[in-house]
Design a protein around this motif. Structure first.
Motif, PDB file in Angstrom:
ATOM      1  N   ILE A   1      30.951  62.673  69.990  1.00 38.34           N
ATOM      2  CA  ILE A   1      30.137  62.568  68.765  1.00 38.34           C
ATOM      3  C   ILE A   1      30.333  63.795  67.883  1.00 38.34           C
ATOM      4  O   ILE A   1      30.514  63.676  66.659  1.00 38.34           O
ATOM      5  N   ILE A   2      30.330  64.979  68.489  1.00 44.33           N
ATOM      6  CA  ILE A   2      30.530  66.205  67.715  1.00 44.33           C
ATOM      7  C   ILE A   2      31.922  66.219  67.086  1.00 44.33           C
ATOM      8  O   ILE A   2      32.088  66.618  65.925  1.00 44.33           O
ATOM      9  N   ALA A   3      32.926  65.771  67.830  1.00 42.23           N
ATOM     10  CA  ALA A   3      34.286  65.730  67.296  1.00 42.23           C
ATOM     11  C   ALA A   3      34.394  64.753  66.131  1.00 42.23           C
ATOM     12  O   ALA A   3      35.072  65.039  65.138  1.00 42.23           O
ATOM     13  N   ILE A   4      33.717  63.619  66.223  1.00 45.01           N
ATOM     14  CA  ILE A   4      33.740  62.649  65.123  1.00 45.01           C
ATOM     15  C   ILE A   4      33.122  63.257  63.874  1.00 45.01           C
ATOM     16  O   ILE A   4      33.654  63.121  62.765  1.00 45.01           O
ATOM     17  N   PHE A   5      31.990  63.956  64.039  1.00 43.97           N
ATOM     18  CA  PHE A   5      31.387  64.624  62.889  1.00 43.97           C
ATOM     19  C   PHE A   5      32.326  65.689  62.318  1.00 43.97           C
ATOM     20  O   PHE A   5      32.403  65.873  61.103  1.00 43.97           O
ATOM     21  N   GLY A   6      33.048  66.387  63.189  1.00 45.44           N
ATOM     22  CA  GLY A   6      34.011  67.384  62.725  1.00 45.44           C
ATOM     23  C   GLY A   6      35.135  66.761  61.929  1.00 45.44           C
ATOM     24  O   GLY A   6      35.534  67.284  60.882  1.00 45.44           O
ATOM     25  N   ILE A   7      35.644  65.629  62.393  1.00 47.57           N
ATOM     26  CA  ILE A   7      36.713  64.937  61.669  1.00 47.57           C
ATOM     27  C   ILE A   7      36.203  64.429  60.324  1.00 47.57           C
ATOM     28  O   ILE A   7      36.895  64.528  59.306  1.00 47.57           O
ATOM     29  N   LEU A   8      34.974  63.917  60.303  1.00 44.97           N
ATOM     30  CA  LEU A   8      34.400  63.468  59.035  1.00 44.97           C
ATOM     31  C   LEU A   8      34.262  64.621  58.052  1.00 44.97           C
ATOM     32  O   LEU A   8      34.489  64.455  56.851  1.00 44.97           O
ATOM     33  N   ARG A   9      33.880  65.805  58.543  1.00 44.19           N
ATOM     34  CA  ARG A   9      33.781  66.986  57.687  1.00 44.19           C
ATOM     35  C   ARG A   9      35.146  67.365  57.125  1.00 44.19           C
ATOM     36  O   ARG A   9      35.264  67.766  55.972  1.00 44.19           O
ATOM     37  N   LEU A  10      36.191  67.250  57.965  1.00 43.38           N
ATOM     38  CA  LEU A  10      37.538  67.556  57.482  1.00 43.38           C
ATOM     39  C   LEU A  10      37.955  66.578  56.384  1.00 43.38           C
ATOM     40  O   LEU A  10      38.583  66.971  55.403  1.00 43.38           O
ATOM     41  N   VAL A  11      37.606  65.303  56.555  1.00 45.40           N
ATOM     42  CA  VAL A  11      37.936  64.290  55.546  1.00 45.40           C
ATOM     43  C   VAL A  11      37.203  64.586  54.240  1.00 45.40           C
ATOM     44  O   VAL A  11      37.744  64.371  53.151  1.00 45.40           O
ATOM     45  N   GLN A  12      35.986  65.117  54.354  1.00 42.16           N
ATOM     46  CA  GLN A  12      35.193  65.458  53.167  1.00 42.16           C
ATOM     47  C   GLN A  12      35.587  66.822  52.596  1.00 42.16           C
ATOM     48  O   GLN A  12      34.920  67.344  51.716  1.00 42.16           O
ATOM     49  N   ARG A  13      36.664  67.403  53.106  1.00 43.44           N
ATOM     50  CA  ARG A  13      37.221  68.676  52.657  1.00 43.44           C
ATOM     51  C   ARG A  13      36.319  69.873  52.911  1.00 43.44           C
ATOM     52  O   ARG A  13      36.354  70.862  52.200  1.00 43.44           O
ATOM     53  N   ASP A  14      35.493  69.767  53.945  1.00 42.09           N
ATOM     54  CA  ASP A  14      34.701  70.904  54.407  1.00 42.09           C
ATOM     55  C   ASP A  14      35.406  71.436  55.656  1.00 42.09           C
ATOM     56  O   ASP A  14      35.003  71.182  56.783  1.00 42.09           O
ATOM     57  N   PHE A  15      36.498  72.173  55.416  1.00 42.98           N
ATOM     58  CA  PHE A  15      37.410  72.543  56.495  1.00 42.98           C
ATOM     59  C   PHE A  15      36.783  73.503  57.503  1.00 42.98           C
ATOM     60  O   PHE A  15      37.030  73.389  58.697  1.00 42.98           O
ATOM     61  N   VAL A  16      35.986  74.444  57.028  1.00 41.87           N
ATOM     62  CA  VAL A  16      35.410  75.433  57.938  1.00 41.87           C
ATOM     63  C   VAL A  16      34.439  74.754  58.907  1.00 41.87           C
ATOM     64  O   VAL A  16      34.526  74.932  60.124  1.00 41.87           O
ATOM     65  N   MET A  17      33.511  73.969  58.381  1.00 38.90           N
ATOM     66  CA  MET A  17      32.533  73.306  59.240  1.00 38.90           C
ATOM     67  C   MET A  17      33.215  72.284  60.149  1.00 38.90           C
ATOM     68  O   MET A  17      32.845  72.138  61.315  1.00 38.90           O
TER      69      MET A  17
END
Length: 48
Positions: free
Chosen positions: A12-28
């Motif tokens: 679940i945490i990894a999925i949220f991380g991938i979604l953040r990367l897609v939203q261009r929030d690379f650091v988070m």
């Protein structure tokens, strides 16, 4: 039992991380993926 719970939490945490990367929030996104790797029982678990 705990391994399963930790594995699900890591996914679940990894999925949220991938979604953040897609939203261009690379650091988070990177932070969340690292946390997922640390929590996951397949990786370096913080709880063992």
């Amino acid at each position: 039992m705990w391994d399963t719970i930790l594995w699900i939490a890591a996914v679940i945490i990894a999925i949220f991380g991938i979604l953040r990367l897609v939203q261009r929030d690379f650091v988070m996104g990177a932070v969340l993926i690292v946390i997922a790797l640390l929590v996951g029982p397949g990786g370096v678990s913080l709880f063992t």
